[in-house]
Write a protein that holds these residues in place. Structure first.
Motif, PDB file in Angstrom:
ATOM      1  N   GLY A 136     -25.641  12.560 -37.849  1.00 47.13           N
ATOM      2  CA  GLY A 136     -26.228  11.861 -38.846  1.00 47.13           C
ATOM      3  C   GLY A 136     -25.275  11.182 -39.711  1.00 47.13           C
ATOM      4  N   VAL A 137     -24.129  10.917 -39.210  1.00 44.01           N
ATOM      5  CA  VAL A 137     -23.149  10.016 -39.878  1.00 44.01           C
ATOM      6  C   VAL A 137     -23.547   8.490 -40.009  1.00 44.01           C
ATOM      7  CG1 VAL A 137     -20.385   9.341 -39.879  1.00 44.01           C
ATOM      8  CG2 VAL A 137     -21.334  11.559 -38.950  1.00 44.01           C
ATOM      9  N   LYS A 138     -23.411   8.134 -41.172  1.00 43.16           N
ATOM     10  CA  LYS A 138     -23.683   6.921 -41.473  1.00 43.16           C
ATOM     11  C   LYS A 138     -22.686   5.986 -41.949  1.00 43.16           C
ATOM     12  CE  LYS A 138     -28.552   7.546 -42.386  1.00 43.16           C
ATOM     13  NZ  LYS A 138     -28.487   8.934 -41.953  1.00 43.16           N
ATOM     14  N   TRP A 139     -22.630   4.598 -42.098  1.00 43.24           N
ATOM     15  CA  TRP A 139     -21.459   3.847 -42.649  1.00 43.24           C
ATOM     16  C   TRP A 139     -21.109   4.172 -43.814  1.00 43.24           C
ATOM     17  CZ3 TRP A 139     -18.118  -0.116 -41.213  1.00 43.24           C
ATOM     18  CH2 TRP A 139     -17.668  -1.042 -42.251  1.00 43.24           C
ATOM     19  N   GLU A 140     -22.051   4.390 -44.886  1.00 43.59           N
ATOM     20  CA  GLU A 140     -21.691   4.658 -46.382  1.00 43.59           C
ATOM     21  C   GLU A 140     -21.050   6.047 -46.423  1.00 43.59           C
ATOM     22  OE1 GLU A 140     -26.241   4.898 -45.655  1.00 43.59           O
ATOM     23  OE2 GLU A 140     -24.595   3.673 -44.824  1.00 43.59           O
ATOM     24  N   ASP A 141     -21.078   6.844 -45.470  1.00 45.22           N
ATOM     25  CA  ASP A 141     -20.520   8.149 -45.754  1.00 45.22           C
ATOM     26  C   ASP A 141     -18.873   7.770 -45.470  1.00 45.22           C
ATOM     27  OD1 ASP A 141     -22.751   9.620 -45.704  1.00 45.22           O
ATOM     28  OD2 ASP A 141     -22.915   9.649 -43.383  1.00 45.22           O
ATOM     29  N   GLY A 142     -18.423   7.041 -44.978  1.00 37.61           N
ATOM     30  CA  GLY A 142     -16.951   6.618 -44.923  1.00 37.61           C
ATOM     31  C   GLY A 142     -16.243   7.757 -44.122  1.00 37.61           C
ATOM     32  N   VAL A 143     -16.950   8.310 -43.182  1.00 37.83           N
ATOM     33  CA  VAL A 143     -15.936   9.292 -42.359  1.00 37.83           C
ATOM     34  C   VAL A 143     -16.355   9.169 -40.873  1.00 37.83           C
ATOM     35  CG1 VAL A 143     -16.140  11.005 -44.230  1.00 37.83           C
ATOM     36  CG2 VAL A 143     -17.878  11.116 -42.438  1.00 37.83           C
ATOM     37  N   TRP A 144     -15.578   9.543 -40.007  1.00 39.74           N
ATOM     38  CA  TRP A 144     -15.664   9.556 -38.714  1.00 39.74           C
ATOM     39  C   TRP A 144     -15.194  10.760 -37.978  1.00 39.74           C
ATOM     40  CZ3 TRP A 144     -19.067   6.791 -36.168  1.00 39.74           C
ATOM     41  CH2 TRP A 144     -19.076   6.729 -34.726  1.00 39.74           C
ATOM     42  N   PHE A 145     -16.020  11.261 -36.998  1.00 38.71           N
ATOM     43  CA  PHE A 145     -15.456  12.572 -36.223  1.00 38.71           C
ATOM     44  C   PHE A 145     -15.018  12.305 -34.983  1.00 38.71           C
ATOM     45  CE2 PHE A 145     -18.120  13.908 -39.852  1.00 38.71           C
ATOM     46  CZ  PHE A 145     -17.496  14.972 -40.226  1.00 38.71           C
ATOM     47  N   GLN A 146     -14.030  12.665 -34.663  1.00 35.46           N
ATOM     48  CA  GLN A 146     -13.820  12.632 -32.973  1.00 35.46           C
ATOM     49  C   GLN A 146     -13.791  13.887 -32.516  1.00 35.46           C
ATOM     50  OE1 GLN A 146      -9.818  10.824 -32.959  1.00 35.46           O
ATOM     51  NE2 GLN A 146     -10.547   8.723 -33.271  1.00 35.46           N
ATOM     52  N   ILE A 147     -14.379  14.171 -31.363  1.00 39.08           N
ATOM     53  CA  ILE A 147     -14.472  15.167 -30.485  1.00 39.08           C
ATOM     54  C   ILE A 147     -13.643  15.148 -29.012  1.00 39.08           C
ATOM     55  CG2 ILE A 147     -16.503  14.781 -29.089  1.00 39.08           C
ATOM     56  CD1 ILE A 147     -17.503  17.478 -29.226  1.00 39.08           C
ATOM     57  N   VAL A 148     -13.389  13.754 -28.858  1.00 44.68           N
ATOM     58  CA  VAL A 148     -12.676  13.235 -27.971  1.00 44.68           C
ATOM     59  C   VAL A 148     -11.390  12.434 -28.278  1.00 44.68           C
ATOM     60  CG1 VAL A 148     -12.564  11.986 -25.472  1.00 44.68           C
ATOM     61  CG2 VAL A 148     -14.651  13.014 -26.259  1.00 44.68           C
ATOM     62  N   GLU A 149     -10.296  12.522 -27.699  1.00 45.54           N
ATOM     63  CA  GLU A 149      -9.127  11.873 -28.001  1.00 45.54           C
ATOM     64  C   GLU A 149      -9.244  10.635 -27.545  1.00 45.54           C
ATOM     65  OE1 GLU A 149      -5.552  13.984 -27.114  1.00 45.54           O
ATOM     66  OE2 GLU A 149      -5.978  15.590 -28.518  1.00 45.54           O
ATOM     67  N   GLY A 150      -8.558   9.507 -28.313  1.00 43.13           N
ATOM     68  CA  GLY A 150      -8.571   8.337 -27.541  1.00 43.13           C
ATOM     69  C   GLY A 150      -8.394   8.093 -26.163  1.00 43.13           C
ATOM     70  N   GLU A 151      -8.548   7.093 -25.721  1.00 43.61           N
ATOM     71  CA  GLU A 151      -8.495   6.858 -24.116  1.00 43.61           C
ATOM     72  C   GLU A 151      -6.955   6.265 -23.719  1.00 43.61           C
ATOM     73  OE1 GLU A 151     -12.249   5.829 -21.557  1.00 43.61           O
ATOM     74  OE2 GLU A 151     -12.329   4.818 -23.422  1.00 43.61           O
ATOM     75  N   LYS A 152      -6.728   6.418 -22.723  1.00 39.02           N
ATOM     76  CA  LYS A 152      -5.330   5.724 -22.421  1.00 39.02           C
ATOM     77  C   LYS A 152      -5.512   4.155 -22.276  1.00 39.02           C
ATOM     78  CE  LYS A 152      -3.191   9.675 -19.950  1.00 39.02           C
ATOM     79  NZ  LYS A 152      -2.443  10.415 -18.883  1.00 39.02           N
ATOM     80  N   ASN A 153      -4.430   3.567 -22.035  1.00 36.81           N
ATOM     81  CA  ASN A 153      -4.566   2.033 -21.945  1.00 36.81           C
ATOM     82  C   ASN A 153      -4.935   1.840 -20.447  1.00 36.81           C
ATOM     83  OD1 ASN A 153      -2.186   1.549 -20.680  1.00 36.81           O
ATOM     84  ND2 ASN A 153      -1.144   1.888 -22.533  1.00 36.81           N
TER      85      ASN A 153
ATOM     86  N   ALA B 117     -10.053  -2.736 -43.640  1.00 32.04           N
ATOM     87  CA  ALA B 117      -9.601  -3.872 -44.412  1.00 32.04           C
ATOM     88  C   ALA B 117     -10.775  -4.618 -45.056  1.00 32.04           C
ATOM     89  CB  ALA B 117      -8.520  -4.823 -43.725  1.00 32.04           C
ATOM     90  N   GLU B 118     -10.336  -5.076 -46.378  1.00 32.91           N
ATOM     91  CA  GLU B 118     -11.138  -5.719 -47.401  1.00 32.91           C
ATOM     92  C   GLU B 118     -11.779  -7.062 -46.570  1.00 32.91           C
ATOM     93  OE1 GLU B 118     -12.777  -5.111 -49.988  1.00 32.91           O
ATOM     94  OE2 GLU B 118     -12.064  -3.185 -50.293  1.00 32.91           O
ATOM     95  N   ASN B 119     -10.793  -7.585 -45.980  1.00 33.46           N
ATOM     96  CA  ASN B 119     -11.150  -9.027 -45.422  1.00 33.46           C
ATOM     97  C   ASN B 119     -12.055  -8.990 -44.223  1.00 33.46           C
ATOM     98  OD1 ASN B 119      -9.161  -7.812 -43.998  1.00 33.46           O
ATOM     99  ND2 ASN B 119      -8.050  -9.867 -43.554  1.00 33.46           N
ATOM    100  N   GLU B 120     -12.251  -7.744 -43.492  1.00 32.82           N
ATOM    101  CA  GLU B 120     -13.000  -7.464 -42.298  1.00 32.82           C
ATOM    102  C   GLU B 120     -14.394  -6.749 -42.508  1.00 32.82           C
ATOM    103  OE1 GLU B 120      -9.515  -7.707 -38.692  1.00 32.82           O
ATOM    104  OE2 GLU B 120     -10.017  -5.675 -39.721  1.00 32.82           O
ATOM    105  N   LEU B 121     -14.310  -6.315 -43.730  1.00 39.62           N
ATOM    106  CA  LEU B 121     -15.518  -5.397 -43.896  1.00 39.62           C
ATOM    107  C   LEU B 121     -16.966  -5.641 -43.469  1.00 39.62           C
ATOM    108  CD1 LEU B 121     -15.112  -3.760 -47.581  1.00 39.62           C
ATOM    109  CD2 LEU B 121     -14.838  -2.272 -45.436  1.00 39.62           C
ATOM    110  N   GLU B 122     -17.466  -7.002 -43.452  1.00 34.98           N
ATOM    111  CA  GLU B 122     -18.630  -7.482 -42.987  1.00 34.98           C
ATOM    112  C   GLU B 122     -18.683  -7.363 -41.608  1.00 34.98           C
ATOM    113  OE1 GLU B 122     -21.086 -11.719 -42.987  1.00 34.98           O
ATOM    114  OE2 GLU B 122     -19.491 -11.321 -44.442  1.00 34.98           O
ATOM    115  N   GLU B 123     -17.392  -7.517 -40.828  1.00 33.54           N
ATOM    116  CA  GLU B 123     -17.496  -7.811 -39.509  1.00 33.54           C
ATOM    117  C   GLU B 123     -17.556  -6.242 -38.876  1.00 33.54           C
ATOM    118  OE1 GLU B 123     -15.529  -9.425 -41.378  1.00 33.54           O
ATOM    119  OE2 GLU B 123     -15.484 -11.579 -40.774  1.00 33.54           O
ATOM    120  N   LEU B 124     -16.827  -5.469 -39.367  1.00 29.11           N
ATOM    121  CA  LEU B 124     -16.603  -4.001 -39.156  1.00 29.11           C
ATOM    122  C   LEU B 124     -18.073  -3.232 -39.273  1.00 29.11           C
ATOM    123  CD1 LEU B 124     -13.245  -2.936 -40.211  1.00 29.11           C
ATOM    124  CD2 LEU B 124     -13.813  -3.238 -37.955  1.00 29.11           C
TER     125      LEU B 124
END
Length: 535
Positions: free
Chosen positions: A69-86, A236-243
């Motif tokens: 139930g995580v939403k944009w306005e919550d301002g949090v993000w949970f990771q269960i998997v670490e980021g992928e390799k390049n 970032a403030e200048n990317e909020l709409e895009e994000l």
């Protein structure tokens, strides 16, 4: 969100947290569970397939956050998997099949709980042996009492910018699809990552060109869902709409996927287990076949050396009572293999026949006892030479291998060894030839059994487009040609012709990793075989 155990990775917007799921180790499998399972509640399962760098890890994190139930306005993000390799890193982030489960939000964010199966990348530099391990891990998962017994969707994860599917990705996809029955198409969907929310023209065209069998939508296009991969990026403030737009693309894609899955009849895995059991038997037969062919070759070398020495003896040394022949005697040795106790008392190791002194199944991962192994049918082994009963087999952390040792034998010992009987006017050399013919007959029997297994696999599988099956077909075609079985050769060549060019490319890619038998098959098919031209 406080009810979920997590640790802060970084503060800011969004604040990043690493979930601490309940982790269960199942030998080479792992299960990560968030929340507590509620009995009798509906569960849906997604199996993910894709190359490293396609965005599988980010997608899994997005799916878990959605169920929580995580939403944009919550301002949090949970990771269960670490980021992928390049993309320049050749091996996938995880070497094993991992199952992610999310419980506790039923009837809040979703009407069901969610299970996600993440498969490591097939077809990488670890080659054929690693691919076989992944297939075995899936079989283990499907057969366990507490494992997965139905799959609602198989998601092919690919980037929106992909204008063609790489041969490697096609191979990865087909390797997994070959584990399922022919009716799995309605459960296959494309999961398009790194999307801006627009129609993914390039990706859809790539699916069409690659002739990927999958479900279709109301526009008769491949069923597809869009996701972006920016949820954990600093706002970032200048990317909020895009994000925020990126976030909404993913939320919309997940919602549509969840609605699609809710209406799907699951793919029951009874047929899948049948397919995988057949593949295990096929592989076991071929492994045993290669061991016995190797033994025959070693025995023939021994016969030739003995023949040369016997001819010297007959030329004038018949009266030399001390005349000896030095030969490379073939014998069996026990070789240690990785193994040991696994979950619920299961033992990972090898099933061997103590009578035939042969390895019948390696690796054997789930069976607690030899009698429970896939190669035992109706109380007897289908692999070893004498088809011995289960009680003549053991399961342990060693297997039989062929070895040779230098030994000196007198003519009398040789005659006793090969049962040369003067009254039957048998010679030593004729006795050796009889033994070779007997071994050839045994080899032919196993070749025919393997042929029947290939036909069964073709009949019940969605396709046979996988590297392991391809290598087996090459070897089997060669043996059938040696026997002059024209009709069977034509049938096998027809099956092989249906396989994609991607398999041939991956064979080249994994060439240095495969066994000597695999290299021999490669050389036969691509250098001297009747259908050998590969660009």
């Amino acid at each position: 969100m406080s009810r979920w155990l997590s640790t802060l990775i970084s503060s800011g917007s969004p604040a990043l947290y690493h979930l601490k799921p309940k982790k269960e180790e199942f030998g080479t499998l792992a299960k990560m569970t968030v929340g507590e399972k509620i009995p009798n509640k509906t569960n849906k399962t997604i199996l993910l397939v894709g190359e490293t760098g396609a965005g599988k890890s980010t997608l899994i994190n997005a799916l878990i956050n959605y169920t929580m139930g995580v939403k944009w306005e919550d301002g949090v993000w949970f990771q269960i998997v670490e980021g992928e390799k390049n993309e320049n890193q050749t091996e996938s982030q995880t070497s094993d099949v991992v199952v992610y489960e999310s419980f506790g939000f039923e009837d809040e964010t979703l009407p069901y709980s969610l299970t996600i199966i993440d498969t490591p990348g097939f077809g990488d530099t670890r080659g054929i042996e690693h691919d076989a391990i992944v297939s075995q891990q899936l079989l283990d998962l499907f057969r366990l009492d507490d494992g997965v017994h139905e799959v609602h969707a198989v998601g092919l994860v690919m980037k929106a910018t992909d204008n063609r599917l790489s041969e490697r990705l096609i191979y990865i996809f087909n390797s997994v699809m070959s584990l399922f029955g022919k009716d799995v198409e309605k459960n296959i969907v494309a999961l398009i990552t790194h999307s801006d929310g627009r129609r993914p023209k390039n990706a859809l065209k790539a699916l069409e060109v690659a002739n990927i069998k999958c479900a279709t939508n109301e526009k008769n296009e491949p069923a597809h869902f869009l996701f972006d991969n920016c949820q954990d990026e600093a706002r970032a403030e200048n990317e909020l709409e895009e994000l925020e737009h990126s976030y909404d693309v993913t939320q919309k894609g997940i919602k549509q996927l969840m609605c699609f899955i809710a209406e799907l009849e699951p793919q029951q895995l009874d047929t899948t287990v049948d397919v995988l059991n057949t593949r295990i038997k096929l592989t076991a037969c071929f492994q045993n076949l290669q061991d016995r062919i190797e033994k025959i070759d070693l025995k023939i070398s021994e016969i030739k050396k003995t023949e040369e020495d016997v001819k010297l003896y007959e030329k004038g040394l018949k009266n030399d009572e001390n005349f000896t022949v030095e030969t490379d005697e073939v014998y069996k040795e026990k070789e240690a293999v990785p193994g040991g106790k696994r979950w619920f008392g299961f033992l990972k190791g090898a099933v061997t026949c103590t009578v035939c002194e042969e390895t019948c199944h390696y690796p054997c991962t789930i069976a607690k006892t030899p009698g429970m192994c896939e190669v035992i049918q109706d109380g007897n082994c289908i692999v070893c030479t004498k088809k011995c009963p289960a009680e003549k087999h053991v399961k342990d952390t060693w297997r039989y291998v062929n070895k040779t040792r230098k030994v000196k034998k007198t003519m009398e010992i040789l005659k006793r060894t090969y049962e040369v009987k003067q009254e039957e006017k048998k010679t030593l050399l004729s006795s050796l030839e009889e033994e070779k013919e007997k071994l050839d007959e045994e080899k032919n029997t196993l070749v025919n059994e393997s042929y029947q297994l290939v036909l069964k696999l073709e009949k019940i599988a969605l396709n046979v487009d996988s590297l392991s099956t391809n290598v087996h077909l090459d070897i089997l075609i060669e043996k059938m040609m040696e026997k002059g079985e024209k009709e069977k050769v034509e049938k096998l060549m027809k099956i092989k012709a249906s396989q994609s060019k991607g398999v041939q490319t991956v064979l080249r890619y994994c060439y240095s990793k495969v066994t000597s038998a695999g290299r021999a098959a490669f050389n036969y098919v691509f250098k001297s075989g009747p259908d050998s031209s590969v660009d």
